[in-house]
Write an enzyme that holds these catalytic residues in place. Sequence first.
Site, short mmCIF file in Angstrom:
data_model
loop_
_atom_site.label_atom_id
_atom_site.label_comp_id
_atom_site.label_asym_id
_atom_site.label_seq_id
_atom_site.Cartn_x
_atom_site.Cartn_y
_atom_site.Cartn_z
N ARG A 82 0.86 -1.19 0.00
CA ARG A 82 0.00 0.00 0.00
C ARG A 82 0.89 1.23 0.00
NH1 ARG A 82 -3.96 -1.76 4.94
NH2 ARG A 82 -5.09 -3.44 3.85
N ASP A 134 2.29 4.93 -0.18
CA ASP A 134 1.76 6.22 0.27
C ASP A 134 1.67 7.23 -0.87
OD1 ASP A 134 1.30 5.60 2.89
OD2 ASP A 134 3.27 6.29 3.59
N ARG A 148 10.97 5.17 4.20
CA ARG A 148 11.34 6.59 4.21
C ARG A 148 12.00 6.99 5.52
NH1 ARG A 148 6.04 9.50 2.65
NH2 ARG A 148 7.33 11.27 3.25
#
Lengths: 261, 261
Positions: free
Chosen positions: A53, A55, A205
Amino acid sequence: MPEPRNYRMTVAYDGTDFLGYQIQREQRTVQAELEKALLRLTQQAVRANGAGRTDAGVHAHGQVVSFRAEWRSQTSDLERALNAVLPRDISVRELQAVDEGFHARFSATSREYLYRLYVSPVRYPHLDRYTWRLSRDIDSERLIEATAMLVGEADLRAFGQATEGRSTVRSIYRAEWKPLPCEGLDRPGWAFLIEANGFLRGMVRRIVGTLASVGLGLLEPEQLGELIASRDPARACAPAPACGLFFWRARYQGDRHSGQD
Amino acid sequence: MPEPRNYRMTVAYDGTDFLGYQIQREQRTVQAELEKALLRLTQQAVRANGAGRTDAGVHAHGQVVSFRAEWRSQTSDLERALNAVLPRDISVRELQAVDEGFHARFSATSREYLYRLYVSPVRYPHLDRYTWRLSRDIDSERLIEATAMLVGEADLRAFGQATEGRSTVRSIYRAEWKPLPCEGLDRPGWAFLIEANGFLRGMVRRIVGTLASVGLGLLEPEQLGELIASRDPARACAPAPACGLFFWRARYQGDRHSGQD
């Protein structure tokens, strides 16, 4: 009517203009575009489950999506039709009919993300779209030292959130940096490949943001171990921007492991 | 008031959302954005002359622009201010005050363009923005044979238009292909660098379209010579798309020749 079949597709997209993969009310998402295209072609409400999923703003080189649908022609016709109706920032690389048991998310044995960065005191608009800019270079020895500490199984709560009280333990199988050729720049950038059995939300990230801090000398390599042990997200460095991140590949039992891709 | 000075700047841009470099009534062009930013910062109507008038959709890594303006602070302040007010798809890489005689277009001794292509039967949205996709690979021997025929002085009318009855003779100093690394693809793409004293409108894209046809076996290398000799634009192959083209650099008398850039 034919029986509904289970399909597996590999999708690439430019995440810039999407609010992420997952469907959200009245937002432009990759899943919404895929399901809209499938509805249009098959006249069925289809759920397109993605392996990752991603972002908002995150790209994909090899997102894997599974869905069930009835389609009376060749699978290759559905693939061509999808590419004809999908917007330009999504591309279906491959589509095949698969076993009923296959699920892009639950059947995945590992996932890989790639993060790209370049080093330049000045901004290059044509690099910025897919690459994070660091204004000065990172120390590769420090980077390698810290990156090696990531491999293995650990509670990675410091790097992200799990959904609704689920475990934050993940196994990182591979984490490595290699030079990223950047035509016309003083020096190559860096590409970070990370493979794990699963990723927490925002994990790549935050890891890249933290490793970049180590490489820039703002954090000692040893402190990465302390940070992981603390399981405290507040101690992690700011996440690296979404633009540099690509969902690279998902692996499944029985897939041929080719070096390519 | 300070005296107006002559400035030289190096600019990079993502050409996707521009109708080219040159100002056109009510269109979004790079020149219009630069002049708007300079007007806002200096309160003067400034003409921003570019070394190359790139067409719609063509990018720049190192466009050179000269302009005259009055500015009472440091040149570096003007550079920072420009980068603060310019849109995200334009970046000022360098700004310096230069001799009165300098003109980005008329003083240039040579210009370089880079053309990028990748080879893949499937589309990758994150490559498409800056790279032309060929669905099958080109034969590098044929490509090299044909490319070598371009170097030298010739009437290149077959590849483009000159402005209002001006000469179509140009000297090509360098024309070469090298592999373009494409992470995650079966094979590298190709980057074509061409340097000449000047370029006709649409010239690089027609040359690349023609060389690609040779590389794909649709045209014999010898036919390139015949095509040039014919001076007939109708015989050239379809131009390669704008997305793969970058204005790469302009050279001037007295510039240090660094390998970099």
